[in-house]
Design an enzyme around this catalytic site. Structure first.
Site, PDB file in Angstrom:
ATOM      1  N   HIS B  63       1.127  -1.167  -0.211  1.00 41.65           N
ATOM      2  CA  HIS B  63       0.189  -0.199   0.291  1.00 41.65           C
ATOM      3  C   HIS B  63       0.620   1.179  -0.323  1.00 41.65           C
ATOM      4  CE1 HIS B  63      -3.216   2.633   0.518  1.00 41.65           C
ATOM      5  NE2 HIS B  63      -4.372   1.413   0.535  1.00 41.65           N
ATOM      6  N   LEU B  64       0.414   1.736  -0.789  1.00 37.17           N
ATOM      7  CA  LEU B  64       1.731   3.719  -0.623  1.00 37.17           C
ATOM      8  C   LEU B  64       1.057   4.295  -0.838  1.00 37.17           C
ATOM      9  CD1 LEU B  64       2.091   2.306  -5.210  1.00 37.17           C
ATOM     10  CD2 LEU B  64       3.611   2.433  -3.284  1.00 37.17           C
ATOM     11  N   ARG B  65      -0.583   4.624  -0.552  1.00 37.46           N
ATOM     12  CA  ARG B  65      -0.430   5.547   1.189  1.00 37.46           C
ATOM     13  C   ARG B  65      -1.546   6.708   0.133  1.00 37.46           C
ATOM     14  NH1 ARG B  65      -3.222   2.098   4.242  1.00 37.46           N
ATOM     15  NH2 ARG B  65      -1.681   1.698   5.690  1.00 37.46           N
ATOM     16  N   ASP B 306       2.885  -7.520   2.029  1.00 39.97           N
ATOM     17  CA  ASP B 306       1.479  -6.645   3.211  1.00 39.97           C
ATOM     18  C   ASP B 306       2.047  -5.453   3.774  1.00 39.97           C
ATOM     19  OD1 ASP B 306      -1.276  -6.076   2.816  1.00 39.97           O
ATOM     20  OD2 ASP B 306      -1.856  -8.033   4.659  1.00 39.97           O
ATOM     21  N   HIS B 310       2.291   3.049   8.937  1.00 38.42           N
ATOM     22  CA  HIS B 310       1.336   3.702   9.374  1.00 38.42           C
ATOM     23  C   HIS B 310       1.935   4.687  10.183  1.00 38.42           C
ATOM     24  CE1 HIS B 310      -2.614   1.965   8.920  1.00 38.42           C
ATOM     25  NE2 HIS B 310      -2.081   0.436   9.307  1.00 38.42           N
TER      26      HIS B 310
END
Lengths: 334, 435
Positions: B63-65, B306, B310
């Site tokens: 996930h690259l955000r 995965d 954060h």
């Protein structure tokens, strides 16, 4: 073990009181003995000892509670502490301010002890990890995890009624799955030496692999109560009917509600307990709640002495001797 | 630039290759292995004796955000971290803000990744509009925009009928459907494996059946529709057996597992360790062993990180209130090398699950991704298998610093990562001269 280092200092004395799990029999017995020395205080005309004079205790309740908060408040006041009650609805923390913000704001006011109730399991551990050293955290119930002072006041009540733990059969009846009280009770009773702890509930109200906590599992109430010395009924929340846990309160009462006829298979001198508040006609019949076996009101008054003991011990190890001297009674070992 | 990587152990499972060979790179592609091509004069020579050269790693789940959650990470920060982990291709799912349900968002992500220049980014588009689980996305347009498949990230679909139609429509466009198998109702509000640890900690549990019921439903509908489907990350031993059986029966199904599920179990939650709050949850030791078995036998064709970076606050709360996910791109290779060290699988098998395995799942093997065969893009990971390092969150390049492997001593350090022949990561201790 991490748990030990969080709750206990390097000498094995209480720093925080977060969970029964991880505490040894000696320490639990010390708390019960200390509580015994405080029972006299609550009966005196001047119901105060100066152990926590000048200290500030904050009751930090993120979840509504009357009974637990009140007994913590009384316990702190009888130890001569200043008490601040903060009821913070969950919505307040959702809207921006985090739990840590709240905590740090209170720390800035130089509080010495936080008594915490929160809807999330692990909340008390989380707070204990983030408070300044020297501040104690007492868990007054975190999610479904533990409610350790409740379990100790139950143990205290059992010891007073039965004289000890080594020969007892204790049956815990009801919603084990959602109950922090049950988890703490199971750890407390098995640690204190109760040879047989049973849980009695339908499968929907039992957590996975509950037998790994060291309990015997029963689904039939009569079987679960056979030969029991102590029967503890747990509170059943009304919302359990919505989550497809149970069909109706009526059927629950039929199958798991305590009535006199069920107790016939228990020991003749069996006692009946409940952490309160009781749903009469759901967890137990009124005749049981108010009957001769019931020690439910004693549980409530013992709650103050036990919480005084926990607070005093968490605030400093030397207090017990002081306490007994001031009060002039000696802790009696059962 | 013409580059000669001399004396490395070249491990390329796509060609069944494992041996010391010289590697010749030119014009951003692999020119030759073993013998130099005619007239090859290298601009630079990398002396790589004792090191392993393998295709640049392909990570199925990163996930690259960005767009939407730039406070957690950006395309530049996370692809740079991936490059430091030896990864040259990352695959990302549609749960961005805005959702990747139109070509514009897919283009935006790829464009920004290109400008950052650290990694190739493959995008799995949304299966339903806005990931709402009800209305089909414009899969024809997503395919035309280069999406390698469609999926609903971890968001649930309204019902089995929507899934059936989505599979049929995806099959129409030749798109692979990527499913994270979890029954939302059985999962309920769970945040940990429903077992002894959740019971002890009083955490709402996620039962094994939340995964197996969803896998069973997905397999039945794959059978019905004939779509090519990829399931994962799997967390239970039983789900692995179900997929193994389906593959044996000839269903076009693949599956992956995360590196952390191969190492950790519910026991690692310890005392509410929020770094172990992941989705799907860490399960039992039996499950971990079943996942390892599935990895060795090939049912699990890829191992992914995965990666879900954060901000610090996301984990500063009581366990159930913390955000699930960890930062994984920089530990992916080393965690696999640790399995090699533990003799769970051979080095070539470990590399296969990180290179040609995921490349095939993404349909990129044809273009040479995950391979060092002559003509393939010169995407390369050169690592020192003997070097050991200790995971320190503050030393991670990812913006997310949450890792349950904090303090673990792991084997394998990436020395050099090349993307199309261009260095995108270089360890100055091992290779002091910048390429």
């Amino acid at each position: 073990m991490a748990r030990r280092s969080l709750q206990l200092d390097e000498h094995g004395r209480l720093r925080h009181f977060l969970a029964i799990e991880g505490l040894g029999r000696e320490l639990l017995t010390e708390i019960l003995d200390t509580a015994e020395s405080f029972v006299g205080v609550t009966a005196q005309a001047v119901k105060k000892v100066p152990l926590l004079r000048g200290k500030t205790v904050v009751n930090l309740f993120f979840e509504a509670s009357t009974r637990t908060r009140t007994t913590f408040e009384l316990a702190a006041k009888r130890l001569s502490a200043d008490v601040l009650n903060l009821n913070i609805p969950a919505s307040a923390t959702v809207k921006g301010e985090t739990l840590l913000d709240t905590l740090h704001n209170l720390e800035a006011m130089h509080c010495d002890m936080f008594v915490v109730r929160h809807a999330d399991s692990g909340a008390a551990h989380f707070i204990a990890r983030h408070v300044r050293s020297g501040t104690s955290v007492i868990n007054a119930g975190d999610g479904r995890h533990e409610h350790p002072t409740q379990a100790l006041l139950d143990a205290f009540t059992i010891r007073r009624a039965k004289g000890g733990f080594g020969h007892l059969v204790v049956a815990i009846v009801g919603d084990i799955l959602h109950s922090r009280v049950a988890r703490s009770q199971i750890h407390a009773l098995t640690t204190l030496g109760v040879p047989e702890v049973r849980v009695v509930a339908p499968r929907t109200l039992l957590p996975a692999e509950v037998e790994r906590l060291g309990v015997h599992v029963h689904h039939d109430l009569r079987e679960g109560l056979r030969g029991a010395d102590v029967v503890i009924a747990l509170r059943l929340q009304h919302e359990r009917m919505q989550g497809a846990f149970l069909p109706s309160e009526h059927e629950y009462f039929q199958l798991y509600g305590l009535r006199e006829e069920h107790l016939a298979v228990a020991k003749p001198d069996c006692i009946v307990m409940h952490p309160g508040p009781i749903n009469r006609g759901v967890e137990m019949a009124s005749s049981v709640a108010d009957g001769p076996r019931s020690v439910i009101l004693q549980q409530v008054s013992h709650g103050i002495a036990v919480r005084m003991a926990v607070m005093a011990l968490a605030m400093g190890a030397t207090h017990r001797r002081e306490a007994t001297r001031e009060v002039g009674t000696k802790g009696e070992r059962a | 630039m013409r580059l000669l990587i001399r004396g490395a152990r070249v491990v390329d499972p796509s060609q069944d290759l494992d041996g010391v060979q010289d590697l010749y790179l030119a014009e951003g592609r692999v020119a030759a292995l073993g013998q130099p091509p005619e007239g090859f004069v290298p601009d630079r020579v990398v002396e790589a004796r004792g090191w392993v050269a393998c295709p640049g790693l392909v990570d199925l789940r990163v996930h690259l955000r960005e767009p939407g959650q730039e406070h957690k990470g950006t395309i530049a920060s996370e692809t740079r971290a991936a490059a430091a982990g030896g990864i040259t291709t990352v695959c990302t799912f549609a749960d961005y803000d805005p959702v990747v349900d139109t070509p514009a968002v897919a283009d935006l992500i790829r464009h920004r990744a290109d400008s950052a220049g650290y990694c190739r980014v493959a995008v799995v588009g949304a299966l339903t509009q806005g990931l709402d689980g009800e209305r089909l996305s414009e899969m024809g347009a997503l395919r035309a925009a280069g999406c390698v498949g469609v999926g609903n990230a971890r968001r649930p679909l309204a019902n089995a009928l929507v899934l059936r139609r989505a599979m049929e429509y995806a099959a129409t466009h030749g798109l692979t459907v990527f499913l994270c198998p979890e029954d939302p109702h059985l999962r309920n509000r769970g945040c940990a494996h429903e077992g002894q640890v959740a019971t002890r900690l009083g955490l709402p549990g996620i039962p094994e059946a939340a995964e197996t019921a969803a896998v069973a439903q997905a397999l039945a509908l794959v059978q019905q529709t004939g779509v090519r489907a990829h399931l994962g990350p799997l967390s239970t031993a039983r789900a692995v057996r179900m997929v193994a059986r389906a593959r044996y029966d000839g269903l076009p199904v693949t599956a992956d597992v995360t590196a952390h599920h191969l190492h950790l179990t519910e026991m690692d939650l310890g005392e509410f360790d929020a770094r172990c709050h992941v989705e799907p949850p860490l399960r039992t030791e039996r499950d971990r062993d079943g996942l390892r078995y599935g990895l060795v036998e090939g049912t699990l064709g890829a191992v992914s990180s995965d990666h879900q970076p954060h901000e610090p606050d996301a984990k500063l709360a009581p366990f159930p209130a913390t955000a699930p996910g960890l930062s994984g791109v920089e530990t992916l290779l080393s965690l696999m090398l640790r399995l090699v060290e533990e003799e769970v699988l051979a080095l070539s098998e470990a590399v296969a699950r990180l290179t040609c395995g995921p490349a095939e799942i993404l349909g990129l093997a044809g273009s040479g991704i995950g391979s060092l065969r002559p003509g393939a893009p010169a995407d390369l990971c050169l690592f020192d298998p003997a070097a050991r390092w200790t995971v320190r969150p503050e030393a991670l390049r990812s913006r997310g610093r949450h890792t349950p492997f904090d303090g673990w001593e792991l084997p394998g350090r990436v020395v050099l990562t090349l993307l199309a022949g261009r260095p995108v990561h270089q360890d100055p201790r091992a290779l002091p001269e910048p390429l």
